[in-house]
Design an enzyme around this catalytic site. Structure first.
Site, mmCIF file in Angstrom:
data_model
loop_
_atom_site.group_PDB
_atom_site.id
_atom_site.type_symbol
_atom_site.label_atom_id
_atom_site.label_comp_id
_atom_site.label_asym_id
_atom_site.label_seq_id
_atom_site.Cartn_x
_atom_site.Cartn_y
_atom_site.Cartn_z
ATOM 1 N N LYS A 240 -0.650 4.926 4.455
ATOM 2 C CA LYS A 240 -1.601 4.001 5.109
ATOM 3 C C LYS A 240 -1.200 3.820 6.565
ATOM 4 C CE LYS A 240 -4.041 -0.363 4.770
ATOM 5 N NZ LYS A 240 -5.320 0.260 5.114
ATOM 6 N N HIS B 86 0.839 -1.205 0.000
ATOM 7 C CA HIS B 86 0.000 0.000 0.000
ATOM 8 C C HIS B 86 0.874 1.255 0.000
ATOM 9 C CE1 HIS B 86 -3.296 -2.700 1.279
ATOM 10 N NE2 HIS B 86 -4.088 -1.772 0.772
HETATM 11 P P1 NAD Z 1 -7.637 9.405 4.776
HETATM 12 O O1 NAD Z 1 -6.725 9.589 5.961
HETATM 13 O O2 NAD Z 1 -7.242 9.977 3.453
HETATM 14 O O3 NAD Z 1 -9.102 9.968 5.117
HETATM 15 C C1 NAD Z 1 -9.770 9.762 6.329
HETATM 16 C C2 NAD Z 1 -10.613 11.011 6.599
HETATM 17 O O4 NAD Z 1 -11.436 10.729 7.731
HETATM 18 C C3 NAD Z 1 -9.755 12.237 6.960
HETATM 19 O O5 NAD Z 1 -10.167 13.353 6.199
HETATM 20 C C4 NAD Z 1 -10.042 12.428 8.452
HETATM 21 O O6 NAD Z 1 -9.982 13.803 8.845
HETATM 22 C C5 NAD Z 1 -11.462 11.875 8.551
HETATM 23 N N1 NAD Z 1 -11.862 11.489 9.901
HETATM 24 C C6 NAD Z 1 -11.102 10.952 10.906
HETATM 25 N N2 NAD Z 1 -11.870 10.731 11.997
HETATM 26 C C7 NAD Z 1 -13.134 11.127 11.667
HETATM 27 C C8 NAD Z 1 -14.367 11.144 12.352
HETATM 28 N N3 NAD Z 1 -14.464 10.738 13.617
HETATM 29 N N4 NAD Z 1 -15.474 11.610 11.714
HETATM 30 C C9 NAD Z 1 -15.400 12.053 10.441
HETATM 31 N N5 NAD Z 1 -14.244 12.080 9.729
HETATM 32 C C10 NAD Z 1 -13.133 11.605 10.334
HETATM 33 O O7 NAD Z 1 -7.852 7.831 4.680
HETATM 34 P P2 NAD Z 1 -8.433 7.004 3.433
HETATM 35 O O8 NAD Z 1 -7.295 6.512 2.608
HETATM 36 O O9 NAD Z 1 -9.549 7.739 2.806
HETATM 37 O O10 NAD Z 1 -8.971 5.710 4.215
HETATM 38 C C11 NAD Z 1 -9.952 5.833 5.240
HETATM 39 C C12 NAD Z 1 -10.207 4.469 5.872
HETATM 40 O O11 NAD Z 1 -10.780 3.598 4.888
HETATM 41 C C13 NAD Z 1 -8.955 3.756 6.373
HETATM 42 O O12 NAD Z 1 -9.291 3.037 7.535
HETATM 43 C C14 NAD Z 1 -8.605 2.811 5.228
HETATM 44 O O13 NAD Z 1 -7.856 1.693 5.641
HETATM 45 C C15 NAD Z 1 -9.994 2.408 4.794
HETATM 46 N N6 NAD Z 1 -10.116 1.920 3.417
HETATM 47 C C16 NAD Z 1 -11.000 0.915 3.222
HETATM 48 C C17 NAD Z 1 -11.261 0.461 1.938
HETATM 49 C C18 NAD Z 1 -12.335 -0.575 1.745
HETATM 50 O O14 NAD Z 1 -12.588 -0.980 0.587
HETATM 51 N N7 NAD Z 1 -13.015 -1.016 2.810
HETATM 52 C C19 NAD Z 1 -10.574 1.010 0.844
HETATM 53 C C20 NAD Z 1 -9.663 2.034 1.075
HETATM 54 C C21 NAD Z 1 -9.451 2.506 2.376
#
Ligand code: NAD
Length: 272
Positions: A163, A159
């Site tokens: 991450k 990744h």
């Molecule tokens: P990122 O860090 O780019 O974005 C996360 C966002 O969430 C940030 O803007 C942060 O400020 C916000 N945030 C944090 N706590 C919050 C809260 N309590 N309420 C509202 N917003 C909040 O991360 P990303 O790459 O977008 O990934 C986010 C999550 O999704 C991670 O856990 C990642 O592992 C997961 N993910 C899952 C999949 C899937 O298919 N299930 C795919 C990609 C990423």
């Protein structure tokens, strides 16, 4: 009838992908009802479409989940494990369905989401892409076909450098699928990384996990079944976050109006 969704984590990478896919109409019948992030997020108060580069969508990013949830059917949460578990608890109080895309939960946080799913429908999957869910199903089938035949199992994931959790939720999900196929308890057999000298051979009853971090890799996963004389590898490569976003939107359309319960993407996609 359309499904009204709220993007939670709207300023993030996945939040942007969700906004883009809603704007492009990637999944029919999805309407954007709100976009939420933390109070000090960089995109706060901007239009979520502008923040994600597709132009005005008429929905500003705010930090007041309770206010926007009122007019929504489903919360789609791609945020951070601590806040996400709390959001699921609040959604259960409000009777709103949740799609949990966030990963990296502790056992207590998972228990909070399970508790919420007694009152509301929840789709939770460490990876929402169709391809990875097919890989999960194939990995379980391969493990059960190769059970007791001398194959070592190792899971390698790669990744981007930002991450936060390791190994990825998807790698752990693949480990669960393989362990199920082999009738093993993942907690007993997981080996995270390997270093130094070992006096013994690798135990057969082990699943190795290896996490590579670097650059802008969206997400690669390979399950290796290695025996004397041959090796079977099952791989998936995500080339864009849209694959996860489309899956999450399909999950939102599928879950609206369902009975309370904890569902997976295998349920949404009809795979086993
Ligand atoms: P990122 O860090 O780019 O974005 C996360 C966002 O969430 C940030 O803007 C942060 O400020 C916000 N945030 C944090 N706590 C919050 C809260 N309590 N309420 C509202 N917003 C909040 O991360 P990303 O790459 O977008 O990934 C986010 C999550 O999704 C991670 O856990 C990642 O592992 C997961 N993910 C899952 C999949 C899937 O298919 N299930 C795919 C990609 C990423």
């Amino acid at each position: 009838m359309s499904t009204k969704v709220v993007i939670v984590g709207a300023s993030g990478r996945m939040g942007g992908a969700l906004a883009r896919c809603i704007h492009n109409g990637a999944v029919e019948g999805i309407e954007l009802a709100g976009a939420i992030d933390v109070w000090d997020a960089p995109g706060l108060s901007k239009d979520v479409g502008v923040a994600s580069g597709v132009g005005e969508m008429g929905v500003a990013i705010t930090s007041d989940l309770a206010a926007v949830a009122e007019d929504a059917d489903v919360l789609i949460d791609f945020s951070f494990h601590t806040g996400c578990a709390e959001n699921a608890r609040r959604a259960a109080e409000w009777g709103k369905a949740v799609v949990v895309g966030t990963t990296g939960f502790s056992d207590d946080e998972k228990a909070m989401i399970q508790e919420a799913s007694k009152r509301i429908p929840v789709v939770m999957a460490p990876n929402m892409s169709l391809g990875v869910n097919l890989l999960l199903s194939l990995a379980k089938r391969a493990a059960s076909a190769l059970k007791g035949k001398g194959y070592d199992v190792e899971i390698v994931e790669r990744h981007h450098r930002r991450k936060k959790d390791a190994p990825s939720g998807t790698a752990l999900g693949l480990g669960e699928a393989v362990a199920e196929g082999l009738n093993w308890d993942l907690k007993q057999v997981a080996q995270h990384g390997r270093a130094g000298l070992s006096p013994d051979d690798r135990p057969l009853e082990q699943i190795g996990f290896h996490a590579v971090r670097g650059g802008d890799i969206v997400g690669d996963h390979t399950v290796i079944f290695a025996a004397d004389g041959e090796c079977v590898e099952l791989s998936h490569r995500a080339t864009s976050r849209d694959a996860f976003a489309v899956g999450a939107l399909q999950a939102a359309a599928w879950i609206a109006g369902r009975e309370a319960g904890l569902y997976s993407m295998l349920d949404v996609l009809g795979l086993d």
